[in-house]
Design a protein around this motif. Structure first.
Motif, PDB file in Angstrom:
ATOM      1  N   LEU A   1     -18.684 -32.264  32.710  1.00 42.95           N
ATOM      2  CA  LEU A   1     -19.922 -31.662  33.186  1.00 42.95           C
ATOM      3  C   LEU A   1     -20.638 -32.681  34.051  1.00 42.95           C
ATOM      4  O   LEU A   1     -20.510 -33.890  33.835  1.00 42.95           O
ATOM      5  CB  LEU A   1     -20.849 -31.266  32.029  1.00 42.95           C
ATOM      6  CG  LEU A   1     -20.566 -29.995  31.245  1.00 42.95           C
ATOM      7  CD1 LEU A   1     -21.535 -29.891  30.073  1.00 42.95           C
ATOM      8  CD2 LEU A   1     -20.658 -28.764  32.134  1.00 42.95           C
ATOM      9  N   ARG A   2     -21.411 -32.184  35.009  1.00 47.55           N
ATOM     10  CA  ARG A   2     -22.279 -33.054  35.782  1.00 47.55           C
ATOM     11  C   ARG A   2     -23.707 -32.567  35.639  1.00 47.55           C
ATOM     12  O   ARG A   2     -24.032 -31.446  36.031  1.00 47.55           O
ATOM     13  CB  ARG A   2     -21.887 -33.105  37.259  1.00 47.55           C
ATOM     14  CG  ARG A   2     -22.658 -34.189  38.018  1.00 47.55           C
ATOM     15  CD  ARG A   2     -22.243 -34.330  39.450  1.00 47.55           C
ATOM     16  NE  ARG A   2     -22.894 -33.360  40.315  1.00 47.55           N
ATOM     17  CZ  ARG A   2     -23.169 -33.563  41.599  1.00 47.55           C
ATOM     18  NH1 ARG A   2     -22.832 -34.714  42.164  1.00 47.55           N
ATOM     19  NH2 ARG A   2     -23.743 -32.619  42.330  1.00 47.55           N
ATOM     20  N   LEU A   3     -24.530 -33.423  35.086  1.00 47.38           N
ATOM     21  CA  LEU A   3     -25.944 -33.117  34.940  1.00 47.38           C
ATOM     22  C   LEU A   3     -26.703 -33.667  36.139  1.00 47.38           C
ATOM     23  O   LEU A   3     -26.328 -34.703  36.696  1.00 47.38           O
ATOM     24  CB  LEU A   3     -26.506 -33.725  33.657  1.00 47.38           C
ATOM     25  CG  LEU A   3     -25.765 -33.404  32.359  1.00 47.38           C
ATOM     26  CD1 LEU A   3     -26.516 -34.017  31.171  1.00 47.38           C
ATOM     27  CD2 LEU A   3     -25.598 -31.913  32.168  1.00 47.38           C
ATOM     28  N   SER A   4     -27.777 -32.981  36.490  1.00 51.26           N
ATOM     29  CA  SER A   4     -28.640 -33.436  37.570  1.00 51.26           C
ATOM     30  C   SER A   4     -30.068 -33.535  37.063  1.00 51.26           C
ATOM     31  O   SER A   4     -30.479 -32.775  36.178  1.00 51.26           O
ATOM     32  CB  SER A   4     -28.605 -32.445  38.744  1.00 51.26           C
ATOM     33  OG  SER A   4     -27.314 -32.304  39.266  1.00 51.26           O
ATOM     34  N   CYS A   5     -30.799 -34.466  37.627  1.00 50.38           N
ATOM     35  CA  CYS A   5     -32.221 -34.607  37.331  1.00 50.38           C
ATOM     36  C   CYS A   5     -32.938 -34.826  38.656  1.00 50.38           C
ATOM     37  O   CYS A   5     -32.717 -35.847  39.307  1.00 50.38           O
ATOM     38  CB  CYS A   5     -32.467 -35.767  36.387  1.00 50.38           C
ATOM     39  SG  CYS A   5     -34.223 -36.171  36.154  1.00 50.38           S
ATOM     40  N   ALA A   6     -33.762 -33.864  39.022  1.00 49.59           N
ATOM     41  CA  ALA A   6     -34.500 -33.946  40.274  1.00 49.59           C
ATOM     42  C   ALA A   6     -35.953 -34.292  39.993  1.00 49.59           C
ATOM     43  O   ALA A   6     -36.600 -33.648  39.164  1.00 49.59           O
ATOM     44  CB  ALA A   6     -34.403 -32.618  41.020  1.00 49.59           C
ATOM     45  N   ALA A   7     -36.447 -35.302  40.686  1.00 47.91           N
ATOM     46  CA  ALA A   7     -37.833 -35.738  40.530  1.00 47.91           C
ATOM     47  C   ALA A   7     -38.653 -35.243  41.708  1.00 47.91           C
ATOM     48  O   ALA A   7     -38.204 -35.296  42.859  1.00 47.91           O
ATOM     49  CB  ALA A   7     -37.902 -37.251  40.446  1.00 47.91           C
ATOM     50  N   SER A   8     -39.845 -34.770  41.414  1.00 50.60           N
ATOM     51  CA  SER A   8     -40.742 -34.288  42.459  1.00 50.60           C
ATOM     52  C   SER A   8     -42.179 -34.523  42.022  1.00 50.60           C
ATOM     53  O   SER A   8     -42.450 -34.876  40.868  1.00 50.60           O
ATOM     54  CB  SER A   8     -40.506 -32.801  42.728  1.00 50.60           C
ATOM     55  OG  SER A   8     -40.797 -32.032  41.574  1.00 50.60           O
ATOM     56  N   GLY A   9     -43.119 -34.326  43.000  1.00 46.89           N
ATOM     57  CA  GLY A   9     -44.511 -34.455  42.614  1.00 46.89           C
ATOM     58  C   GLY A   9     -45.337 -35.354  43.503  1.00 46.89           C
ATOM     59  O   GLY A   9     -46.184 -36.086  43.018  1.00 46.89           O
ATOM     60  N   GLY A  10     -45.123 -35.267  44.774  1.00 42.07           N
ATOM     61  CA  GLY A  10     -45.951 -36.053  45.670  1.00 42.07           C
ATOM     62  C   GLY A  10     -45.373 -37.431  45.904  1.00 42.07           C
ATOM     63  O   GLY A  10     -44.170 -37.620  45.909  1.00 42.07           O
ATOM     64  N   SER A  11     -46.269 -38.395  46.056  1.00 39.01           N
ATOM     65  CA  SER A  11     -45.836 -39.745  46.373  1.00 39.01           C
ATOM     66  C   SER A  11     -45.684 -40.551  45.094  1.00 39.01           C
ATOM     67  O   SER A  11     -46.627 -40.674  44.309  1.00 39.01           O
ATOM     68  CB  SER A  11     -46.867 -40.406  47.291  1.00 39.01           C
ATOM     69  OG  SER A  11     -46.481 -41.722  47.599  1.00 39.01           O
ATOM     70  N   PHE A  12     -44.499 -41.079  44.887  1.00 38.75           N
ATOM     71  CA  PHE A  12     -44.266 -41.882  43.696  1.00 38.75           C
ATOM     72  C   PHE A  12     -43.150 -42.871  43.978  1.00 38.75           C
ATOM     73  O   PHE A  12     -42.364 -42.714  44.913  1.00 38.75           O
ATOM     74  CB  PHE A  12     -43.898 -41.001  42.491  1.00 38.75           C
ATOM     75  CG  PHE A  12     -42.717 -40.105  42.703  1.00 38.75           C
ATOM     76  CD1 PHE A  12     -42.886 -38.805  43.177  1.00 38.75           C
ATOM     77  CD2 PHE A  12     -41.428 -40.547  42.445  1.00 38.75           C
ATOM     78  CE1 PHE A  12     -41.801 -37.967  43.382  1.00 38.75           C
ATOM     79  CE2 PHE A  12     -40.337 -39.719  42.648  1.00 38.75           C
ATOM     80  CZ  PHE A  12     -40.526 -38.423  43.123  1.00 38.75           C
ATOM     81  N   VAL A  13     -43.090 -43.886  43.143  1.00 37.54           N
ATOM     82  CA  VAL A  13     -42.021 -44.873  43.205  1.00 37.54           C
ATOM     83  C   VAL A  13     -41.382 -44.937  41.824  1.00 37.54           C
ATOM     84  O   VAL A  13     -42.061 -45.188  40.828  1.00 37.54           O
ATOM     85  CB  VAL A  13     -42.544 -46.258  43.609  1.00 37.54           C
ATOM     86  CG1 VAL A  13     -41.406 -47.283  43.579  1.00 37.54           C
ATOM     87  CG2 VAL A  13     -43.177 -46.209  44.992  1.00 37.54           C
ATOM     88  N   ILE A  14     -40.104 -44.701  41.770  1.00 38.25           N
ATOM     89  CA  ILE A  14     -39.405 -44.754  40.490  1.00 38.25           C
ATOM     90  C   ILE A  14     -38.984 -46.186  40.202  1.00 38.25           C
ATOM     91  O   ILE A  14     -38.269 -46.802  40.987  1.00 38.25           O
ATOM     92  CB  ILE A  14     -38.204 -43.807  40.480  1.00 38.25           C
ATOM     93  CG1 ILE A  14     -38.704 -42.357  40.524  1.00 38.25           C
ATOM     94  CG2 ILE A  14     -37.341 -44.035  39.240  1.00 38.25           C
ATOM     95  CD1 ILE A  14     -37.613 -41.327  40.543  1.00 38.25           C
ATOM     96  N   ASN A  15     -39.429 -46.689  39.065  1.00 38.14           N
ATOM     97  CA  ASN A  15     -39.057 -48.036  38.646  1.00 38.14           C
ATOM     98  C   ASN A  15     -37.781 -48.030  37.815  1.00 38.14           C
ATOM     99  O   ASN A  15     -36.995 -48.974  37.822  1.00 38.14           O
ATOM    100  CB  ASN A  15     -40.177 -48.653  37.819  1.00 38.14           C
ATOM    101  CG  ASN A  15     -41.470 -48.732  38.590  1.00 38.14           C
ATOM    102  OD1 ASN A  15     -41.495 -49.191  39.732  1.00 38.14           O
ATOM    103  ND2 ASN A  15     -42.558 -48.292  37.975  1.00 38.14           N
ATOM    104  N   ALA A  16     -37.617 -46.964  37.046  1.00 40.88           N
ATOM    105  CA  ALA A  16     -36.440 -46.843  36.180  1.00 40.88           C
ATOM    106  C   ALA A  16     -36.227 -45.370  35.875  1.00 40.88           C
ATOM    107  O   ALA A  16     -37.192 -44.599  35.822  1.00 40.88           O
ATOM    108  CB  ALA A  16     -36.632 -47.622  34.884  1.00 40.88           C
ATOM    109  N   ILE A  17     -34.987 -45.005  35.695  1.00 39.93           N
ATOM    110  CA  ILE A  17     -34.689 -43.619  35.339  1.00 39.93           C
ATOM    111  C   ILE A  17     -33.499 -43.621  34.397  1.00 39.93           C
ATOM    112  O   ILE A  17     -32.545 -44.383  34.584  1.00 39.93           O
ATOM    113  CB  ILE A  17     -34.461 -42.754  36.592  1.00 39.93           C
ATOM    114  CG1 ILE A  17     -34.451 -41.272  36.221  1.00 39.93           C
ATOM    115  CG2 ILE A  17     -33.240 -43.188  37.362  1.00 39.93           C
ATOM    116  CD1 ILE A  17     -34.710 -40.363  37.406  1.00 39.93           C
ATOM    117  N   ASN A  18     -33.608 -42.814  33.351  1.00 45.49           N
ATOM    118  CA  ASN A  18     -32.644 -42.862  32.260  1.00 45.49           C
ATOM    119  C   ASN A  18     -32.220 -41.462  31.827  1.00 45.49           C
ATOM    120  O   ASN A  18     -32.952 -40.491  32.013  1.00 45.49           O
ATOM    121  CB  ASN A  18     -33.247 -43.557  31.036  1.00 45.49           C
ATOM    122  CG  ASN A  18     -33.803 -44.918  31.349  1.00 45.49           C
ATOM    123  OD1 ASN A  18     -33.086 -45.848  31.690  1.00 45.49           O
ATOM    124  ND2 ASN A  18     -35.124 -45.041  31.251  1.00 45.49           N
TER     125      ASN A  18
END
Length: 120
Positions: free
Chosen positions: A18-35
């Protein structure tokens, strides 16, 4: 506010992928870490794989060699490719991010989760 939306879960036979996806949204942001975390019924939520801006990718010992996390920065999307799935991989998989926004500073965000069920 950052929104995380997971997709790609489902029912698969043992040995499948399986391939899972995670889409981030919500204006202006900077991702420092994602898990990616997972939580099986009656168990704690455990880290499966993660990326941070300072240290690259990391994986839980239980999934090493079977799981690959990747990022598409242009799409603000991360993926979790899971191969050779086992019944013990059955869980709700959650996307988690630490992101900076001008309104909240650095904060943690969670997606709603996607169910992965592996049949034997």
């Amino acid at each position: 506010q950052v929104q995380l939306v997971e997709s790609g879960g489902g029912l698969v036979q043992s040995g499948g992928s399986l391939r899972l996806s995670c889409a981030a949204s919500g204006g202006s942001f900077v991702i420092n870490a994602i898990n990616w975390y997972r939580q099986a019924p009656g168990k704690a939520r455990d880290l499966v794989a993660g990326w941070n801006s300072g240290g690259g990718m990391k994986y839980a010992d239980s999934v090493k060699g079977r799981v690959t996390m990747s990022r598409d920065g242009a799409k603000n999307t991360v993926y979790l490719q899971m191969n050779s799935l086992k019944p013990e991989d059955t869980a709700v998989y959650y996307c988690n991010a630490n992101a900076w926004t001008s309104g909240r500073g650095s904060a943690d965000y969670w997606g709603q989760g996607t169910q992965v069920t592996v049949s034997s």
